[in-house]
Structure formats: structure tokens, C-alpha cells
Write an enzyme that holds these catalytic residues in place. Structure first.
Site, PDB file in Angstrom:
ATOM      1  N   ASN A 174       6.509   8.208   8.941  1.00 26.26           N
ATOM      2  CA  ASN A 174       5.452   9.202   8.734  1.00 26.26           C
ATOM      3  C   ASN A 174       6.012  10.615   8.696  1.00 26.26           C
ATOM      4  O   ASN A 174       5.396  11.513   8.148  1.00 26.26           O
ATOM      5  CB  ASN A 174       4.407   9.112   9.847  1.00 26.26           C
ATOM      6  CG  ASN A 174       3.700   7.767   9.839  1.00 26.26           C
ATOM      7  OD1 ASN A 174       3.340   7.249   8.790  1.00 26.26           O
ATOM      8  ND2 ASN A 174       3.516   7.187  11.006  1.00 26.26           N
TER       9      ASN A 174
ATOM     10  N   LEU B  34       0.837  -1.196   0.000  1.00 25.33           N
ATOM     11  CA  LEU B  34       0.000   0.000   0.000  1.00 25.33           C
ATOM     12  C   LEU B  34       0.878   1.255   0.000  1.00 25.33           C
ATOM     13  O   LEU B  34       1.707   1.438   0.884  1.00 25.33           O
ATOM     14  CB  LEU B  34      -0.919   0.003   1.220  1.00 25.33           C
ATOM     15  CG  LEU B  34      -1.791  -1.238   1.402  1.00 25.33           C
ATOM     16  CD1 LEU B  34      -2.853  -0.982   2.464  1.00 25.33           C
ATOM     17  CD2 LEU B  34      -2.453  -1.661   0.093  1.00 25.33           C
TER      18      LEU B  34
ATOM     19  N   ARG C  31      36.232  11.443 -11.984  1.00 25.52           N
ATOM     20  CA  ARG C  31      34.893  11.583 -12.542  1.00 25.52           C
ATOM     21  C   ARG C  31      34.612  10.440 -13.498  1.00 25.52           C
ATOM     22  O   ARG C  31      35.437   9.562 -13.714  1.00 25.52           O
ATOM     23  CB  ARG C  31      34.769  12.945 -13.224  1.00 25.52           C
ATOM     24  CG  ARG C  31      34.774  14.086 -12.206  1.00 25.52           C
ATOM     25  CD  ARG C  31      35.003  15.419 -12.861  1.00 25.52           C
ATOM     26  NE  ARG C  31      34.015  15.660 -13.898  1.00 25.52           N
ATOM     27  CZ  ARG C  31      34.207  16.490 -14.927  1.00 25.52           C
ATOM     28  NH1 ARG C  31      35.341  17.152 -15.052  1.00 25.52           N
ATOM     29  NH2 ARG C  31      33.268  16.653 -15.837  1.00 25.52           N
TER      30      ARG C  31
ATOM     31  N   LYS D 234      39.029  12.536 -15.737  1.00 23.48           N
ATOM     32  CA  LYS D 234      37.704  12.272 -16.309  1.00 23.48           C
ATOM     33  C   LYS D 234      37.871  11.593 -17.650  1.00 23.48           C
ATOM     34  O   LYS D 234      38.751  11.981 -18.423  1.00 23.48           O
ATOM     35  CB  LYS D 234      36.969  13.607 -16.476  1.00 23.48           C
ATOM     36  CG  LYS D 234      35.552  13.488 -16.962  1.00 23.48           C
ATOM     37  CD  LYS D 234      35.185  14.601 -17.938  1.00 23.48           C
ATOM     38  CE  LYS D 234      35.617  14.249 -19.327  1.00 23.48           C
ATOM     39  NZ  LYS D 234      35.279  15.223 -20.361  1.00 23.48           N
TER      40      LYS D 234
ATOM     41  N   TYR E  97      39.036  20.944 -24.209  1.00 17.73           N
ATOM     42  CA  TYR E  97      37.776  21.551 -24.628  1.00 17.73           C
ATOM     43  C   TYR E  97      38.060  22.884 -25.294  1.00 17.73           C
ATOM     44  O   TYR E  97      38.722  23.750 -24.712  1.00 17.73           O
ATOM     45  CB  TYR E  97      36.910  21.748 -23.375  1.00 17.73           C
ATOM     46  CG  TYR E  97      35.519  22.241 -23.640  1.00 17.73           C
ATOM     47  CD1 TYR E  97      34.707  21.604 -24.580  1.00 17.73           C
ATOM     48  CD2 TYR E  97      34.998  23.325 -22.932  1.00 17.73           C
ATOM     49  CE1 TYR E  97      33.417  22.046 -24.812  1.00 17.73           C
ATOM     50  CE2 TYR E  97      33.711  23.771 -23.164  1.00 17.73           C
ATOM     51  CZ  TYR E  97      32.916  23.141 -24.102  1.00 17.73           C
ATOM     52  OH  TYR E  97      31.638  23.581 -24.320  1.00 17.73           O
TER      53      TYR E  97
ATOM     54  N   GLU F 264      -7.815   1.183  16.382  1.00 16.26           N
ATOM     55  CA  GLU F 264      -6.928   2.312  16.070  1.00 16.26           C
ATOM     56  C   GLU F 264      -6.842   3.238  17.280  1.00 16.26           C
ATOM     57  O   GLU F 264      -7.795   3.383  18.041  1.00 16.26           O
ATOM     58  CB  GLU F 264      -7.456   3.066  14.848  1.00 16.26           C
ATOM     59  CG  GLU F 264      -7.358   2.274  13.557  1.00 16.26           C
ATOM     60  CD  GLU F 264      -5.958   1.758  13.260  1.00 16.26           C
ATOM     61  OE1 GLU F 264      -5.010   2.562  13.227  1.00 16.26           O
ATOM     62  OE2 GLU F 264      -5.800   0.530  13.093  1.00 16.26           O
TER      63      GLU F 264
ATOM     64  N   ARG G 292       2.593  14.312   6.542  1.00 18.86           N
ATOM     65  CA  ARG G 292       3.519  14.768   7.584  1.00 18.86           C
ATOM     66  C   ARG G 292       4.984  14.788   7.144  1.00 18.86           C
ATOM     67  O   ARG G 292       5.845  15.281   7.854  1.00 18.86           O
ATOM     68  CB  ARG G 292       3.330  13.912   8.847  1.00 18.86           C
ATOM     69  CG  ARG G 292       2.050  14.280   9.587  1.00 18.86           C
ATOM     70  CD  ARG G 292       1.894  13.508  10.852  1.00 18.86           C
ATOM     71  NE  ARG G 292       1.550  12.113  10.599  1.00 18.86           N
ATOM     72  CZ  ARG G 292       1.748  11.135  11.484  1.00 18.86           C
ATOM     73  NH1 ARG G 292       2.308  11.390  12.651  1.00 18.86           N
ATOM     74  NH2 ARG G 292       1.390   9.902  11.198  1.00 18.86           N
TER      75      ARG G 292
ATOM     76  N   ASN H 200      -0.321  -3.470  16.360  1.00 18.64           N
ATOM     77  CA  ASN H 200      -0.453  -3.970  14.996  1.00 18.64           C
ATOM     78  C   ASN H 200       0.673  -3.394  14.126  1.00 18.64           C
ATOM     79  O   ASN H 200       0.744  -2.200  13.897  1.00 18.64           O
ATOM     80  CB  ASN H 200      -1.815  -3.557  14.423  1.00 18.64           C
ATOM     81  CG  ASN H 200      -1.956  -3.975  12.968  1.00 18.64           C
ATOM     82  OD1 ASN H 200      -1.450  -5.026  12.573  1.00 18.64           O
ATOM     83  ND2 ASN H 200      -2.635  -3.155  12.178  1.00 18.64           N
TER      84      ASN H 200
END
Ligand code: UD1
Ligand code: CA
Length: 454
Positions: free
Chosen positions: A227, A8, A332, A350, A386, A154, A15, A169
Site C-alpha cells: 500500500n 483486482l 553496451r 558497442k 561516427y 474490516e 498511499r 483475511n
């Protein structure tokens, strides 16, 4: 016997105060739901079903092919969520395990025990409980005079007496599938919140004169549900202890496990030592006899044996054996360091291969380069890879000596045994065994190499 799982994960997780769906918040580097899926995988035979709602697209996007998904819209409680999975599972399984996707510490072994219990149980359901002093807002397990489970209440509707109950539970259930689908239709709408609670199936079974089996767990850590972010940190610390303990039992030394941050998928060979404040992340794999840290981050990197890595950052790299790195080195993506490479302080590599025995002691940048064996990269060497538009490659041969502060303007090739003078700016290929100096560097004489040509 066919055993399915329903996780679920449709709730809002209000919260958490987050724009990221709760079950995608990472624990030990993996989304919470990854841990839940791993746990159910060991006790089930079918592809799991995840019930999604809030943040459905993001959760579905993450899950991909690892699970079936079904949308619960609107979210009317945990019982209603399980109903949403009926169409996918009716007639397709004998037992159905249900748990909440926000409990990443719940172990596969625990769910296996739960399933085994239900296989022996003549009644339609078994559930996990725990006895604890801190109730954490959990539902209370109400037992009749004869000790059998009669209801789950509950916290917000519990009587003062029921609030004193210490059996809680946990939120893990195993149902007889046929009984479950019918029972869900009989869950009453909760008068206060207008929701349908899965926990009400307990009373339905009792009304049917059938027994509910409760399996008490003893590890209190396993039940921590997330939570809030405070719970998230609690779970993270517990998971870290669990992961580190497993590595230590496998022969890994940790000077301070509390400050060794190792993600769930990382592999470490024996006699490797992890120093404090070290982060091993992603798909990182370490061999044997390495020393890593302190103050080191290693991500998606493969490391062989006998390497020493001090105060450095490595990402997407490969290291062979006996590499010596740091302090303050950075690798890298695509950095590949061969055996016995030495990389000292303030170097960055790199997309480059450094062959066996390359030495790069201080302040250098090597990008898009191939460097031959036993070449020495002087302090301050830069591959100028570069040009503002494109990356260019640099090829440096074996036994090369790059003088301090050399600029290697790519594309460029330097032959085996060549040498550059300090401060050279190399713009043209350099022949084997040739010394170049100056700016731009030009050839001045032929060299006699000490090591033999191969
Ligand atoms: C639930 C249990 C409680 C138990 C506790 C353990 C119920 C009614 N109560 O309470 O007995 O002690 O867990 O942590 O089941 N969800 C949906 N759709 C919904 C509502 C919830 O998918 O309509 C999902 C949530 O995303 C979450 C899980 O179900 O993953 C549990 O829901 P939550 O609201 O957190 O239940 P609790 O109040 O914690
Ligand atoms: Ca909860």
C-alpha cells in the site's frame, strides 16, 4: 474442471503517492502484477481476468495479451470489482480464484492448495487466512462458537473485541462460480463508505447455511500487500531473499545474498560466484563457474562459462567462455566477446565482435567493429565510428597489433597481421602485414609476421 482467476487492480493506490499505477511498480525487476499473474497461472486453467480502473490504459498496455481486462468505473469496492468480471466469466468456469494484484509474494503453491481445498469443500467458498501478531490493517476472521468462519470484519468497523482477533483475511479466495455470481448481487452496500465488499460473501454463505473453509497459511511474508513505498521495500527485500535462496540451492555461491540484486527472470549456472553489490537484471543468463562482481551491473546479457567480471557494467552483450573483464569496463548493446577475450580497465565496446583471444587492456572505445582473433588493441585506441551523421564500420583482421593511442577513422579495414604505430591516425585501409605510422598514417614497410598466415 474450468478454473478462472480474477485479479483486482482497479484501486487508486493513493498511499503510493505515485503517477505510476500501483500494480506496475516493480518488484525484483518485474511489475507487481507480473508476480500475481505468475502465481495464479499455476492454479487455473483459463486466461486470467484483470479488473482495471485507475491507470487502466497503462495497466492494459503492460498486460497486452497476457490477460483479459475489464474496467471497473467507478471503483465501489472489492465486491463491486468482482462483479465487473461477471460478463467475461459467467457460464465459462466452475471455480473462480480471486486475489489482489498488490500481493507479489503470494505463491502459486499457496493458491493451488486453496483451489484443492475448495474442490473438497461442500460449501461455496474457501479463503486464505493467517495468524499474526501484527494485524497490518487487515480484515479480521470472526469464528463462531463451533470454530467455523462466520464473517470477515474490516478493521475500521471492528469492535474492540474483534480488533484483538489474530486471524487475518489474506485476500485470496476460491469460489464456486455459480454461487458467486448470485451472491455478489446480494452484497449490501457498506453504510459507511458506500462500497460493496467482497468479504461480505462470507456472511452470505453462512446465512445460506453453507460452510466457508479457511486455509491458514504459515509463511507470514507471503501476505504482505503493498500500500506504501515502505511496503514495497519490504516486499522487494523478501523477494530478493526468496530468489537468492533458490539460486543458492541450485549451486550458486553468494558472498552476501543481502547485497546481491537478482531479478526474477535471471538464470545462473552452478559454481558461479556472485560477489557483493552485484545487479543481475532483465533477461540475463550466466553459465557455470563465473565470478561476477563486486560492484557490477549486468543487464540483458548472456555469459558463458568461466568468465571473470570485476566492477563493470554490461548491457545487451554476449560473452563466450573464459572472458576476463574489468575493473571498470563497459559493454553496451551488441557487444560480443569471444572465448578468452581480455578487457581491462576503462574500455567500452558497442555493436562489435571481438574474436577469440583479443586483448584490449586499457582505455579504448570500440564501436561498430569486427576484430579478428588474437589481435591486440593498444591503450587508448579509438574507433572513430561516427562522423556526426552516420555510424561507420571498422574491420580489424586477426593477429593485428594496434599501437597505443591509435585513431581508427571509419569506414576502415586493417588486414591480418598489420600494425599501427603509437599515435597513428588511420584514415585509409591497411593491407595485410603492413606497418602504418603517423598522421594521417601512411604505409612505410612490409612486415614479417611471427604467427603463420591461415
Ligand atoms: C482488503 C480486504 C481485507 C484484507 C486485505 C488484505 C476487502 C473489503 N478487504 O482490504 O479484508 O485483509 O485486503 O490485503 O476486500 N480494488 C479494486 N476495486 C475497488 C477496490 C479495490 O479493484 O473498487 C482492488 C485494489 O486495487 C487492490 C485490492 O482490490 O488491489 C484490495 O483493495 P484495498 O482497498 O487495498 O483493500 P484493503 O483495504 O487492503
Ligand atoms: Ca490493500
Amino acid at each position: 474442471m474450468k478454473i478462472s482467476a480474477i485479479l483486482l487492480a482497479a484501486g487508486q493506490g493513493t498511499r503510493m503517492k505515485s503517477s505510476l499505477p500501483k500494480v506496475l511498480h516493480p518488484v525484483a525487476g518485474k511489475p507487481m502484477i507480473w508476480h500475481a499473474l505468475r502465481a495464479v497461472a499455476t492454479s487455473t486453467t483459463e486466461k486470467p481476468v484483470v479488473v482495471i480502473g485507475h491507470g487502466a490504459d497503462e495497466v492494459k498496455g503492460y498486460l497486452g495479451e497476457s490477460a483479459q481486462t475489464v474496467r471497473q468505473e467507478p471503483q465501489l469496492g472489492t465486491g463491486h470489482a468482482v462483479m465487473a468480471a461477471e460478463n467475461l466469466l459467467r457460464g465459462r468456469s466452475d471455480l473462480v480464484v480471486v486475489c489482489y494484484a498488490d500481493m507479489p509474494l503470494l505463491r502459486g503453491e499457496t493458491l493451488q492448495k486453496l483451489v484443492e481445498t475448495q474442490k473438497q469443500n461442500k460449501g461455496p467458498m474457501s479463503l486464505l487466512t493467517v495468524v499474526a501478531d501484527d494485524p497490518r490493517g487487515f480484515g479480521r476472521i470472526v469464528r463462531g462458537r463451533d470454530g467455523t468462519v462466520s464473517a470477515i470484519v474490516e478493521e475500521y468497523v471492528a469492535t474492540p473485541e474483534q480488533l484483538q482477533i489474530k486471524e487475518l483475511n489474506v485476500g485470496g479466495y476460491c469460489f464456486d462460480a455459480k454461487w458467486l455470481w448470485e451472491a455478489l448481487k446480494r452484497i449490501p452496500k457498506n453504510p459507511k463508505k458506500g462500497e460493496y465488499y467482497l468479504t461480505d460473501t462470507v456472511e452470505l454463505a453462512v446465512k445460506d447455511g453453507l460452510s466457508v473453509h479457511a486455509t491458514a497459511m504459515d509463511d507470514l511474508e507471503e501476505i504482505i500487500g503493498v500500500n506504501t513505498r515502505a511496503h514495497l521495500a519490504e516486499v522487494e527485500a523478501a523477494m530478493r531473499r526468496r530468489i537468492n535462496e533458490a539460486h543458492m540451492l541450485n549451486g550458486v555461491t553468494m558472498i552476501d545474498p543481502a547485497s546481491s540484486y537478482i531479478e526474477a527472470d535471471v538464470k545462473i549456472g552452478r559454481d558461479t560466484t556472485i560477489m557483493p553489490n552485484t545487479y543481475l537484471q532483465g533477461k540475463t543468463e550466466l553459465g557455470e563457474g563465473n565470478v561476477v562482481g563486486p560492484n557490477t551491473v549486468v543487464r540483458d546479457t548472456k555469459i558463458g562459462n568461466g568468465c571473470k567480471i570485476l566492477a563493470s557494467v554490461l548491457e545487451g552483450a554476449t560473452l563466450e567462455n573464459d572472458v576476463d573483464m574489468g575493473p571498470f569496463a563497459r559493454l553496451r548493446k551488441g557487444a560480443h566477446l569471444g572465448n578468452h577475450v581480455h578487457m581491462g580497465n576503462f574500455g567500452e565496446v558497442k555493436d562489435s565482435h571481438l574474436a577469440e583471444g583479443v586483448k584490449m587492456g586499457h582505455f579504448s572505445y570500440i564501436g561498430n567493429a569486427k576484430i579478428g582473433a588474437n589481435t591486440n588493441i593498444g591503450a587508448g585506441t579509438i574507433t572513430c565510428n561516427y562522423d556526426g551523421e552516420k555510424k561507420h564500420n571498422t574491420e580489424i583482421g586477426a593477429d593485428v597489433f594496434i599501437g597505443s593511442d591509435t585513431m581508427l577513422v571509419a569506414p576502415l579495414k586493417l588486414g591480418d597481421g598489420s600494425r599501427t604505430g603509437a599515435g597513428a591516425v588511420v584514415t585509409k585501409d591497411v593491407q595485410e602485414d603492413t606497418l602504418v605510422v603517423g598522421m594521417p598514417a601512411r604505409a612505410i614497410r612490409k612486415l614479417e609476421r611471427k604467427s603463420k598466415k591461415k
